[in-house]
Each structure stands twice: as C-alpha cells, then as structure tokens.
Design a protein around this motif. Structure first.
Motif, PDB file in Angstrom:
ATOM      1  N   TYR A   1       8.340   1.818 -19.749  1.00 26.95           N
ATOM      2  CA  TYR A   1       8.475   0.573 -19.838  1.00 26.95           C
ATOM      3  C   TYR A   1       9.314   0.011 -18.501  1.00 26.95           C
ATOM      4  O   TYR A   1      10.231   0.594 -18.055  1.00 26.95           O
ATOM      5  CB  TYR A   1       9.817   0.165 -20.982  1.00 26.95           C
ATOM      6  N   LYS A   2       8.824  -1.022 -17.970  1.00 27.28           N
ATOM      7  CA  LYS A   2       9.335  -1.451 -16.594  1.00 27.28           C
ATOM      8  C   LYS A   2       9.667  -2.974 -16.718  1.00 27.28           C
ATOM      9  O   LYS A   2       9.124  -3.786 -17.672  1.00 27.28           O
ATOM     10  CB  LYS A   2       8.186  -1.498 -15.451  1.00 27.28           C
ATOM     11  N   PRO A   3      10.693  -3.686 -15.951  1.00 24.56           N
ATOM     12  CA  PRO A   3      10.874  -5.345 -16.053  1.00 24.56           C
ATOM     13  C   PRO A   3       9.621  -5.896 -15.769  1.00 24.56           C
ATOM     14  O   PRO A   3       8.811  -5.484 -15.060  1.00 24.56           O
ATOM     15  CB  PRO A   3      11.851  -5.205 -15.126  1.00 24.56           C
ATOM     16  N   CYS A   4       9.499  -6.919 -16.721  1.00 20.06           N
ATOM     17  CA  CYS A   4       8.415  -7.698 -16.359  1.00 20.06           C
ATOM     18  C   CYS A   4       8.141  -8.350 -15.060  1.00 20.06           C
ATOM     19  O   CYS A   4       9.026  -8.259 -14.291  1.00 20.06           O
ATOM     20  CB  CYS A   4       8.448  -8.754 -17.473  1.00 20.06           C
TER      21      CYS A   4
ATOM     22  N   CYS B   1      12.813  -6.473 -25.371  1.00 26.12           N
ATOM     23  CA  CYS B   1      14.245  -6.838 -24.527  1.00 26.12           C
ATOM     24  C   CYS B   1      14.826  -5.619 -23.987  1.00 26.12           C
ATOM     25  O   CYS B   1      14.565  -4.477 -24.583  1.00 26.12           O
ATOM     26  CB  CYS B   1      15.281  -7.696 -25.373  1.00 26.12           C
ATOM     27  N   GLU B   2      15.596  -5.541 -22.972  1.00 30.98           N
ATOM     28  CA  GLU B   2      15.983  -4.420 -22.347  1.00 30.98           C
ATOM     29  C   GLU B   2      16.942  -3.530 -23.412  1.00 30.98           C
ATOM     30  O   GLU B   2      16.749  -2.182 -23.578  1.00 30.98           O
ATOM     31  CB  GLU B   2      17.061  -4.873 -21.239  1.00 30.98           C
TER      32      GLU B   2
ATOM     33  N   GLN C   1       8.576 -13.461 -15.575  1.00 33.06           N
ATOM     34  CA  GLN C   1       9.914 -13.729 -15.702  1.00 33.06           C
ATOM     35  C   GLN C   1      10.317 -15.066 -15.325  1.00 33.06           C
ATOM     36  O   GLN C   1      11.149 -15.770 -15.728  1.00 33.06           O
ATOM     37  CB  GLN C   1      10.919 -12.884 -14.671  1.00 33.06           C
TER      38      GLN C   1
ATOM     39  N   GLU D   1       1.420 -10.189 -18.143  1.00 34.49           N
ATOM     40  CA  GLU D   1       1.745  -8.648 -17.728  1.00 34.49           C
ATOM     41  C   GLU D   1       0.444  -8.109 -17.587  1.00 34.49           C
ATOM     42  O   GLU D   1       0.304  -7.263 -16.633  1.00 34.49           O
ATOM     43  CB  GLU D   1       2.491  -7.839 -19.026  1.00 34.49           C
TER      44      GLU D   1
ATOM     45  N   TRP E   1      15.821 -10.808 -23.690  1.00 32.47           N
ATOM     46  CA  TRP E   1      16.802 -10.809 -22.407  1.00 32.47           C
ATOM     47  C   TRP E   1      16.552  -9.268 -21.603  1.00 32.47           C
ATOM     48  O   TRP E   1      16.603  -8.526 -22.230  1.00 32.47           O
ATOM     49  CB  TRP E   1      18.355 -10.800 -23.054  1.00 32.47           C
ATOM     50  N   LYS E   2      16.232  -9.857 -20.305  1.00 35.85           N
ATOM     51  CA  LYS E   2      16.014  -8.827 -19.346  1.00 35.85           C
ATOM     52  C   LYS E   2      14.574  -8.046 -19.878  1.00 35.85           C
ATOM     53  O   LYS E   2      14.651  -6.690 -20.375  1.00 35.85           O
ATOM     54  CB  LYS E   2      17.026  -7.752 -19.107  1.00 35.85           C
TER      55      LYS E   2
ATOM     56  N   HIS F   1      11.141  -6.089 -20.783  1.00 33.05           N
ATOM     57  CA  HIS F   1      10.319  -4.932 -20.115  1.00 33.05           C
ATOM     58  C   HIS F   1       9.165  -4.970 -20.868  1.00 33.05           C
ATOM     59  O   HIS F   1       9.030  -5.067 -22.107  1.00 33.05           O
ATOM     60  CB  HIS F   1      11.175  -3.703 -20.316  1.00 33.05           C
ATOM     61  N   SER F   2       8.190  -4.505 -20.390  1.00 29.84           N
ATOM     62  CA  SER F   2       6.769  -4.170 -20.882  1.00 29.84           C
ATOM     63  C   SER F   2       6.209  -2.971 -20.720  1.00 29.84           C
ATOM     64  O   SER F   2       6.405  -2.175 -19.658  1.00 29.84           O
ATOM     65  CB  SER F   2       6.003  -5.411 -20.360  1.00 29.84           C
TER      66      SER F   2
END
Ligand SMILES: [Zn+2]
Ligand SMILES: [Zn+2]
Ligand SMILES: [Zn+2]
Ligand SMILES: [Zn+2]
Ligand SMILES: [Zn+2]
Length: 208
Positions: free
Chosen positions: A70-73, A44-45, A78, A205, A31-32, A34-35
């Motif tokens: 770590y940044k949002p994918c 997940c976040e 997404q 990614e 959920w949300k 991040h990579s």
C-alpha cells in the motif's frame, strides 16, 4: 475511534461526497489515503497500518488478497481531496472554523486559537494550556467509553483494542462478500444503481 478522526459530523459537504471520500473500514473521511498496488482500492493510513501490523495477514491486501504494497495515493488523487471542507476538531472547545482538507492539519496543530491535546489518560481533547490542570482534577479526567466507528458501539478503554481488531476483520469479510456478490450480479445490476464508494478515486489510481 479517536478524537481526531474526521467523522461525518465534522464534514461540511454533503453525504454523497462524504461517501466517496470516506474509508470503507473505519467510515471516517480518508486521512492520508493509501492504495493497493494491485487492485487500487483505498484505505486511510491508520486502517492500512492496522491491517499490515497483524502477521496473520501476511502482507496481502484485505480486498483482493494478493500480496501487495500500500502506497500513498498519487498526487492527482490527493488533489481531489484538497478542497473538501472540514470542521476543526476543536469545535467543542470553541473553534468555529471550517478548513479545506489540505490546511486542516496545519490549522489543528499550529494555527488554531484553541490548540488541544488528546489526554493520554482519558482520551478527551483538552485545551493544551489546561492539560496539566485537567489531569490533576479527578472529576474531569474520567476515562470515557470509546466509540467504535465501524459498529458504533461504545467500549471501555481496556476492551477496545480487542474488539476493534475483531470488528475490523468482520468488516473486511463483509466488504469482500459484497465484492464477490457484485461480480456475480454484474449483469443484473445497471451501472447507475451500483453504489461504489471511492469509485472516482480508484479510477484516478488506476489510470494516472
Ligand atoms: Zn480507515
Ligand atoms: Zn488489493
Ligand atoms: Zn481550530
Ligand atoms: Zn484526561
Ligand atoms: Zn465495532
């Protein structure tokens, strides 16, 4: 871990898809996501935040141990989530809807006929309209043991945080051992025999 995590039973597609799109730490649907800026592995976040809030971890990635962010994918990654099908978290309260990933949050927080809140005292999901009444009834508002999604054991509320931090670290150690093992065994394992959750996502990614 919490009532609004997307566990396997809430996921309406098959096991193989669930595995690909689930978080390797908490084993819920990502959920949300991040990579890692370095190895591109995905968390997940919640699990990402949990890792970085511990000063002992010194802003290094749990998987590759490099200093990383770590940044949002990416949008492309997404997008691959957008049509996964998930049962509304209010199923036990009466909602039988199955929603696409991208509509789930809006449905559960605004559109659902059975809008719920997590009771701060007992962690149960309660109909929003019944929350005050629920908290006044001592026979209903009873603190339930919390199930750890990593090891599947249940714990009393007060013991849970400490347990979870420990369990989390063990899980990371175990995953890292597996990665190391995989690398050493690389020549002996054929590609199609290797089980690598998130492999498609990591590919997106890395290259997009
Ligand atoms: Zn997670
Ligand atoms: Zn990394
Ligand atoms: Zn609903
Ligand atoms: Zn309660
Ligand atoms: Zn555990």
């Amino acid at each position: 871990m919490e009532n609004n995590s997307i566990t396997r039973d809430r996921f309406a597609d098959n096991d193989r898809i669930f595995k690909e799109f689930s978080c390797q730490i908490c084993q819920n649907l990502l959920w949300k996501p991040h990579s890692c800026s370095s190895c591109h592995r995905i968390l997940c976040e919640k699990c990402m935040q949990k890792w970085f809030e511990n000063p002992m971890n010194r802003n290094t990635c749990p998987f590759c141990s490099k200093p990383s962010e770590y940044k949002p994918c990416t949008i492309i990654t997404q997008h691959t989530f957008s049509y996964l099908s998930i049962r509304c978290r209010n199923e036990k309260l009466g909602c039988k809807q199955i929603l696409p990933y991208k509509q789930l949050e809006h449905h559960e927080t605004a559109n659902c006929q059975y809008l719920s809140e997590q009771c701060m005292k007992c962690n149960q999901l309660i109909l929003r309209s019944k929350l005050v009444e629920h908290q006044q009834r001592s026979e209903q508002c009873i603190s339930c043991p919390i199930k750890c999604t990593i090891c599947k054991n249940s714990f009393e509320d007060i013991d849970f945080q400490e347990h979870f931090t420990e369990c989390y670290q063990q899980k990371i150690d175990q995953l890292n051992t597996n990665i190391y093992f995989d690398r050493n065994m690389e020549r002996h394992i054929r590609d199609n025999e290797r089980i690598t959750p998130n492999s498609t996502l990591i590919y997106f990614e890395k290259f997009f």
